[in-house]
Write an enzyme that holds these catalytic residues in place. Sequence first.
Site, PDB file in Angstrom:
ATOM      1  N   ASP A   1       0.832  -1.193   0.000  1.00 35.91           N
ATOM      2  CA  ASP A   1       0.000   0.000   0.000  1.00 35.91           C
ATOM      3  C   ASP A   1       0.872   1.251   0.000  1.00 35.91           C
ATOM      4  OD1 ASP A   1      -2.372   1.831   0.840  1.00 35.91           O
ATOM      5  OD2 ASP A   1      -3.240  -0.170   0.735  1.00 35.91           O
TER       6      ASP A   1
ATOM      7  N   HIS B   1      -3.353   6.016   3.681  1.00 35.38           N
ATOM      8  CA  HIS B   1      -4.146   4.967   3.047  1.00 35.38           C
ATOM      9  C   HIS B   1      -3.835   3.584   3.606  1.00 35.38           C
ATOM     10  CE1 HIS B   1      -5.654   2.422  -0.353  1.00 35.38           C
ATOM     11  NE2 HIS B   1      -6.592   3.360  -0.401  1.00 35.38           N
TER      12      HIS B   1
ATOM     13  N   SER C   1     -10.735  -0.017  -2.193  1.00 28.18           N
ATOM     14  CA  SER C   1      -9.567  -0.103  -1.315  1.00 28.18           C
ATOM     15  C   SER C   1      -9.916  -0.750   0.005  1.00 28.18           C
ATOM     16  CB  SER C   1      -9.009   1.296  -1.039  1.00 28.18           C
ATOM     17  OG  SER C   1      -8.319   1.807  -2.147  1.00 28.18           O
TER      18      SER C   1
END
Length: 535
Positions: free
Chosen positions: A175, A217, A393
Amino acid sequence: MTKGLIVFSLLLFQLVAMAQEDAWVYLIDKENIAQALANPASILSEKAIDRKNRHGIAIDERDVPVNENYISQIKAAPGIAVLAKSKWMNALHVRGSQSDIENLQDNFSFVESIEFADRNKNASKGEEVKQKRKTETVLTAFNYGKALNQIEMINGDQLHLSDYTGTGVTIAVLDGGFPNVNTMAALQRLRDAGNLKGAYDFVNRDDDVYTNTAGNHGTLVLSTMAAYLEGQYVGTAPDASYYLFTTEDGTSENTVEESYWVEAAERADSLGVDVINSSLGYGKTYDNPNYAYSPSDFNGNTTFVSRGANIAFEKGLLIVNSAGNSGNNGVGAPADSPGVLSIGAVDANGNYASFSSVGNSFQPSQKPDVVAQGQNSVVINENDAIGPANGTSFSSPILAGGIACLWQALPNKTNVELMQLIRESASQFENPDNFLGYGIPNLEVALSSALEITGLSNETPIKMFPNPATNELFFSFNKNATFYVDVFDVYGKHVLAFILTDSKFKVNIASLTNGVYFVNLQSSNESRTFKLIKR
């Protein structure tokens, strides 16, 4: 005059920067291959070797590292920067001017071929680029808080009730950054258990994934699987082990991120990782528009990252990847790969989320494969704040954590078998489409299907159902057969016995406490033992 010189210098710098190209340099061979394969512990961890042996995955030349001498020579070449390497592809990702990159093939006999990220430059040269190719009896009842809907949707909570919470399964998270993962209260349980196994930033080439980041994220993604806040939030695999790999460069969009991804997958394989979650997608947009792939290139075998994912799949890894947030613009890479379980998004009610990438005829297999909640998913940020977020995601890791729990329950299944179990358990398996794929998986059904007895022998096929069971257990088998059945708990204590003498037979198991049992069926000429979950 000084100002003019400054402006001229800036323009010159910009021109030089614009002239930089990205390319993959494929190498002709590796060194000491036979020695490495004869001593696999020299190139892989013991866990990786055990996983490959357990699933019948061959250790081959692709597991041998890239020749370090070749890397050193390429690094020393004028105008060349080596940004990443791939042992699976036996390739280096380099950056430099087109002429400096092309000179590598002229100057080094060990360079087999060069593939520019700007494929127009490959065409202009007329080059053909070669493509290298525990079971427990203790019930685990969590208060999921705001995360309840997203785990109930896939019946992951039912696996937790049987104490399948990810123990013994390792997940690599590829990620962006992971700020505060090393200090957050929501991940304290993860750290205290020693389940945060390691981290590496492939962009900055260091171990600091907690501050070298342009965003949060990775932290949000990890929270859906690993977070635990008593009475407020529980992730889908709170007891799995995790490696955190930063492969996303938040400052730019460049093909080198594909190479970082492949490097991280290789690292994961060498560490014995079981599941990769990748909430990333590549190939549609790059800062250099010439690097972008055409729609037909999303065929699962063209982009560098998808080719790497295909090898990871062959190596036994189970890759769970976001389908993407491009709607009708289609899935990205590596979600287009047939070896990747690509996850689309639905809302809290199980309806298609409009942003979720749609599959098309370019993909050789059904895409997306399945879906999970990605609209108004509940995540935890780096400040321990719980809140909603949208995107595939999050549908991807929600399901990836559930899959880790399923693999804990079925440790002898391969990645191929697990992926098929998940597809077959999904809500529209018989009628898939390009929006939801096979639909919303039911992990309890997947487990039950895998635990069903489909045959003691070719002579006496028999089925035990349901599994998990509550009060009654049914058996179906050929008439005129007799089986003596003994049930044992996980400590080996004999807890129940009965005889099957009819074509259909029902047994009351209400007296058994909740947990895992082993059911031994024996006839005059055969004996076999199976696992039963009592709930």
